[in-house]
Motif scaffolding. Structure first.
Motif: not given
Length: 315
Positions: A113, A117-118, A121, A153-154
């Motif tokens: 995750l 996430k990155h 982004a 995380v999301l």
């Protein structure tokens, strides 16, 4: 004096998802280089294999000793079991032991995750969504914890899960419902609509047709290691931007990548690793999916074990 021991509950309590993800990010930002990670050591075991994963750091070092029993899930048992030994880097004195199975169950989704996430982004603005559809393949402990980590995380994400055994899928859905996480049963027909696909299975053959994956989607293949095992097909690899945990570890163990291109081709392409991803070096290609391929690395265990040791309640 006996060594302190952190059982599964203590490991879990000391490393909630945001804490585990932040620790991994901080380690990479502070100079942990995945390319210097110790190779995983394999040895045959009855009905499976032994794995030893040593890692060293400035303050702490450690080794995870695991057994992998592929036939266990069919018997209602865990596929991966083991223990972690944390060591003082200055004196090489043992400091603590902890449940290696739970440590693995946390650090793998936390690493996945973090990567997702990155990668999200770095997506072109027109491809970002506030409520991404997350599709998880698998119904075991790693799938369960990937859903938990994704929920943390999301924010705003919607979840579906695909598994071979309907009863296990329903059990997973029920477990998460009791935790306030809504998940529906999905199928491969959901692949074209998914914004994030997390593959956390023991399958040794591709789970879906890579041509079905949407442009701009993120796929993480993290359930297998070994050059003879793959969760995604060559079609997806060839049409995707690719990020790896570490280039050296991918060449040793990422069966999702090597059949699609040779080791020489990957060396020429030089895909980004996690340190470079977290440093913001990923430039995604508009209209292309992005594939993250992970096999599990020893430095991730060490970072997570340090979090547990410094912040946990020990026996």
């Amino acid at each position: 004096m006996s060594l302190p021991y952190f059982d599964a509950a203590a490991v879990r309590a000391a490393a909630p998802w945001p804490t585990a993800v932040a620790a991994l990010e901080r380690a990479l930002a502070d100079g942990v280089d995945p390319e210097l990670d110790s190779p995983r050591l394999f040895s045959p075991a009855p009905g499976g294999e032994f794995l030893l994963m040593p890692a060293q750091g400035v303050s702490y070092s450690g080794v995870k000793a695991l057994t992998v029993a592929p036939g266990n899930p069919a018997r209602g048992l865990e596929k991966i079991q083991g223990i972690y030994l944390l060591i003082d880097s200055d004196t090489l004195a043992p400091l603590a032991t902890m449940d290696g199975t739970e440590l693995t169950a946390i650090r793998t989704p936390a690493t996945t995750l973090m990567a997702v996430k990155h990668i999200l982004a770095a997506a072109p603005e027109r491809e970002t969504k506030e409520d991404p559809q997350v599709l998880v393949f698998g119904a075991g402990i790693q799938a369960l914890n990937h859903l938990r980590a994704a929920h943390a995380v999301l924010p705003g994400a919607r979840f579906a899960v695909v598994g071979q055994r309907p009863e296990r899928v329903q059990s997973l859905i029920g477990t998460l419902a009791a935790e306030g996480i809504e998940v529906r049963a999905g199928s491969t027909a959901d692949v074209p609509e998914a914004d994030v696909i997390l593959c956390a299975t023991s399958s040794r053959t591709p789970l879906f047709d890579g041509g079905m994956v949407a442009e701009g989607a993120v796929v993480a293949a993290v359930g297998q290691h070994g050059l003879d095992a793959r969760e995604v097909d060559a079609a997806l690899v060839l049409r995707s931007d690719v990020v790896v945990e570490g280039r050296a570890s991918a060449l040793r163990e990422a069966g999702d990548l090597i059949p699609a291109r040779s080791a020489e081709e990957w060396a020429s392409i030089h895909p980004l690793n996690l340190q470079e991803l977290v440093a913001g070096k990923l430039e995604r290609t508009p209209g292309k999916p992005c594939l993250y391929a992970g096999v599990g690395m020893a430095w991730e265990d060490l970072v997570t074990a340090a979090v547990v040791y410094e912040g946990g309640t020990r026996e």
